[in-house]
Write a protein that holds these residues in place. Structure first.
Motif, mmCIF file in Angstrom:
data_model
loop_
_atom_site.group_PDB
_atom_site.id
_atom_site.type_symbol
_atom_site.label_atom_id
_atom_site.label_comp_id
_atom_site.label_asym_id
_atom_site.label_seq_id
_atom_site.Cartn_x
_atom_site.Cartn_y
_atom_site.Cartn_z
ATOM 1 N N GLY A 63 0.849 -1.181 0.000
ATOM 2 C CA GLY A 63 0.000 0.000 0.000
ATOM 3 C C GLY A 63 0.884 1.230 0.000
ATOM 4 O O GLY A 63 1.925 1.258 0.655
ATOM 5 N N ARG A 64 0.481 2.232 -0.754
ATOM 6 C CA ARG A 64 1.247 3.473 -0.843
ATOM 7 C C ARG A 64 0.329 4.642 -0.518
ATOM 8 O O ARG A 64 -0.832 4.647 -0.927
ATOM 9 C CB ARG A 64 1.803 3.678 -2.250
ATOM 10 C CG ARG A 64 2.780 2.615 -2.695
ATOM 11 C CD ARG A 64 3.262 2.917 -4.132
ATOM 12 N NE ARG A 64 4.108 1.880 -4.616
ATOM 13 C CZ ARG A 64 5.419 1.794 -4.383
ATOM 14 N NH1 ARG A 64 6.014 2.715 -3.668
ATOM 15 N NH2 ARG A 64 6.120 0.791 -4.853
ATOM 16 N N PHE A 65 0.886 5.628 0.200
ATOM 17 C CA PHE A 65 0.138 6.850 0.437
ATOM 18 C C PHE A 65 1.099 7.978 0.812
ATOM 19 O O PHE A 65 2.167 7.735 1.377
ATOM 20 C CB PHE A 65 -0.934 6.665 1.526
ATOM 21 C CG PHE A 65 -0.427 6.202 2.852
ATOM 22 C CD1 PHE A 65 -0.094 7.115 3.856
ATOM 23 C CD2 PHE A 65 -0.305 4.843 3.129
ATOM 24 C CE1 PHE A 65 0.350 6.679 5.091
ATOM 25 C CE2 PHE A 65 0.130 4.411 4.372
ATOM 26 C CZ PHE A 65 0.466 5.330 5.353
ATOM 27 N N PRO A 66 0.723 9.216 0.483
ATOM 28 C CA PRO A 66 1.549 10.357 0.872
ATOM 29 C C PRO A 66 1.204 10.806 2.282
ATOM 30 O O PRO A 66 0.050 10.728 2.715
ATOM 31 C CB PRO A 66 1.170 11.430 -0.149
ATOM 32 C CG PRO A 66 -0.233 11.097 -0.532
ATOM 33 C CD PRO A 66 -0.349 9.592 -0.428
ATOM 34 N N LEU A 67 2.216 11.277 3.013
ATOM 35 C CA LEU A 67 2.029 11.785 4.367
ATOM 36 C C LEU A 67 2.590 13.204 4.420
ATOM 37 O O LEU A 67 3.713 13.444 3.973
ATOM 38 C CB LEU A 67 2.757 10.903 5.385
ATOM 39 C CG LEU A 67 2.505 11.258 6.837
ATOM 40 C CD1 LEU A 67 1.149 10.698 7.274
ATOM 41 C CD2 LEU A 67 3.596 10.695 7.732
#
Length: 145
Positions: free
Chosen positions: A30-34
């Motif tokens: 899973g990938r996501f920006p923070l």
């Protein structure tokens, strides 16, 4: 010191929902920006300055599925991990580079699903997920003083 250390600790807000990618054999990421924010006062102008730094986070397998299920854009999370840089060839032949945080541990601080569904304070306790082997901690009442 002979060893080295690659450890990152961040507290921030998701800039988007978790995007999943599944592989043959059942593995997934899973990938996501923070987004992390820094606020300070310019001493010369007394102006309040806010700057945002964006981090690309990667979680694997079961942790990715947990993040996808419970997190959404805007949620606040604490993560620990390590910095990993990689490169690849784009379709147009150019070499692309990225730096990511490979997450090893995370704690949900606030999720919109919790806040919207359970408006009571006792239900808003952080959820901790440690992806490494559990450590043997001494009991709370066994204080050294």
């Amino acid at each position: 010191m002979n060893g080295t250390l690659n450890k990152v600790m961040l507290i921030g807000h998701l800039g988007d929902d978790v995007k999943m990618h599944y592989f043959e054999g059942g593995n997934c990421i899973g990938r996501f920006p923070l987004a992390t924010n820094e606020v300070y006062i310019n001493k010369q102008t007394n102006e309040r300055i806010a700057s945002t730094e964006w981090h690309n986070l990667v979680v694997r397998n079961k942790a990715a599925e947990i993040c996808e299920k419970y997190l959404s854009k805007g949620d606040k999370i604490y993560v620990e991990g390590r910095i990993k840089s990689r490169q690849w060839q784009a379709e147009d032949g150019t070499t692309k580079y990225t730096t990511e945080i490979q997450v090893t541990e995370f704690t949900f601080l606030t999720t919109k699903k919790e806040i919207d569904g359970l408006k009571t304070p006792q239900n808003l306790e952080p959820k901790n997920t440690n992806l490494e082997a559990p450590s043997t901690a001494s009991p709370e009442n066994d204080l050294p003083f």
